[in-house]
Motif scaffolding. Structure first.
Motif, PDB file in Angstrom:
ATOM      1  N   THR A 135       0.522   4.441  -4.633  1.00 14.06           N
ATOM      2  CA  THR A 135       0.561   6.294  -5.645  1.00 14.06           C
ATOM      3  C   THR A 135       2.014   6.127  -6.591  1.00 14.06           C
ATOM      4  O   THR A 135       1.498   6.490  -8.029  1.00 14.06           O
ATOM      5  CB  THR A 135       0.309   7.168  -4.502  1.00 14.06           C
ATOM      6  OG1 THR A 135      -1.084   6.126  -3.950  1.00 14.06           O
ATOM      7  CG2 THR A 135      -0.174   8.562  -5.241  1.00 14.06           C
ATOM      8  N   SER A 136       2.606   5.789  -5.738  1.00 17.07           N
ATOM      9  CA  SER A 136       3.820   6.202  -6.987  1.00 17.07           C
ATOM     10  C   SER A 136       3.928   4.797  -7.846  1.00 17.07           C
ATOM     11  O   SER A 136       4.677   5.251  -9.081  1.00 17.07           O
ATOM     12  CB  SER A 136       5.369   5.324  -6.231  1.00 17.07           C
ATOM     13  OG  SER A 136       5.782   4.682  -5.672  1.00 17.07           O
ATOM     14  N   GLN A 139       1.038  -1.430   0.072  1.00 17.92           N
ATOM     15  CA  GLN A 139      -0.191  -0.212   0.244  1.00 17.92           C
ATOM     16  C   GLN A 139       1.331   1.351  -0.388  1.00 17.92           C
ATOM     17  O   GLN A 139       0.396   2.115  -0.732  1.00 17.92           O
ATOM     18  CB  GLN A 139      -0.744  -0.062   1.055  1.00 17.92           C
ATOM     19  CG  GLN A 139      -1.813   0.475   0.642  1.00 17.92           C
ATOM     20  CD  GLN A 139      -3.198   0.186   2.189  1.00 17.92           C
ATOM     21  OE1 GLN A 139      -3.062  -0.113   2.951  1.00 17.92           O
ATOM     22  NE2 GLN A 139      -4.739   1.165   1.818  1.00 17.92           N
ATOM     23  N   LEU A 162       1.375   3.877  -9.353  1.00 15.38           N
ATOM     24  CA  LEU A 162       0.750   3.994 -10.521  1.00 15.38           C
ATOM     25  C   LEU A 162       1.336   5.132 -11.321  1.00 15.38           C
ATOM     26  O   LEU A 162       0.836   5.217 -12.311  1.00 15.38           O
ATOM     27  CB  LEU A 162      -0.925   3.574  -9.840  1.00 15.38           C
ATOM     28  CG  LEU A 162      -0.971   2.929  -9.288  1.00 15.38           C
ATOM     29  CD1 LEU A 162      -2.521   3.315  -8.552  1.00 15.38           C
ATOM     30  CD2 LEU A 162      -2.221   2.337 -10.939  1.00 15.38           C
ATOM     31  N   GLU A 163       1.569   5.988 -10.791  1.00 12.87           N
ATOM     32  CA  GLU A 163       2.591   7.153 -11.498  1.00 12.87           C
ATOM     33  C   GLU A 163       3.337   7.003 -12.166  1.00 12.87           C
ATOM     34  O   GLU A 163       2.977   7.700 -13.304  1.00 12.87           O
ATOM     35  CB  GLU A 163       3.121   8.286 -10.296  1.00 12.87           C
ATOM     36  CG  GLU A 163       1.454   9.026  -9.364  1.00 12.87           C
ATOM     37  CD  GLU A 163       2.848   9.860  -8.254  1.00 12.87           C
ATOM     38  OE1 GLU A 163       3.877  10.694  -8.470  1.00 12.87           O
ATOM     39  OE2 GLU A 163       1.729  10.362  -7.340  1.00 12.87           O
TER      40      GLU A 163
END
Length: 154
Positions: free
Chosen positions: A20-21, A16, A23-24
């Motif tokens: 974010t990183s 988790q 997906l970016e």
């Protein structure tokens, strides 16, 4: 029940925080591929407009619009779009080792399929909104094509 708690703990601690990183990072090539699809559609419609402005030939316009409908299946023209997504291959190598992500080729292929589907939808919508046979005033055709193009790109 005995697996649920350790699995949730593993996901919370080891996956988790990085989502974010990840997906970016993955969205860069994906976004650039879809941008390339948009640019290709724009370029092809602009060529139709320019050709019509030179010739003022409604028959040729119809042929050009028909040819536009084959764009999603033209592998030579779609290739630059697909190549943008191939950069995922390199990005996914790191994920493969860190998170045991497999089937990289499947991710790339599905993304390319979505790109082709987007182009299919764009040319179909263009054809539905602009039918050369319904254009009575040839002086307004180029303007109408431009308006339809902008509507599809929106």
């Amino acid at each position: 029940a005995s697996v649920s708690e350790p699995a949730q703990k593993c996901c919370t601690e080891n996956i988790q925080p990085f989502l974010t990183s990840i997906l970016e990072e993955l969205m860069g090539p994906v976004s650039s591929g879809f941008t390339e699809v948009r640019l290709l559609f724009d370029k092809e419609v602009n060529e139709i407009i320019q050709d019509f402005q030179k010739t003022n030939d409604m028959t040729r316009l119809k042929e050009n619009v028909d040819q536009l409908m084959t764009l999603p299946f033209n592998s030579v023209k779609m290739e630059p779009c697909y190549l943008k997504v191939n950069l995922l291959q390199e990005l996914m190598q790191d994920l493969k080792s860190r998170f045991k992500v497999y089937h990289i080729d499947f991710v790339i292929q599905r993304t390319q399929n979505f790109m082709q589907e987007l182009m299919e939808n764009a040319v179909y919508t263009f054809e539905q909104l602009f039918s050369p046979s319904h254009q009575a005033d040839s002086a307004k055709v180029a303007t109408t094509i431009e308006k339809v193009k902008l509507r599809v790109l929106k």
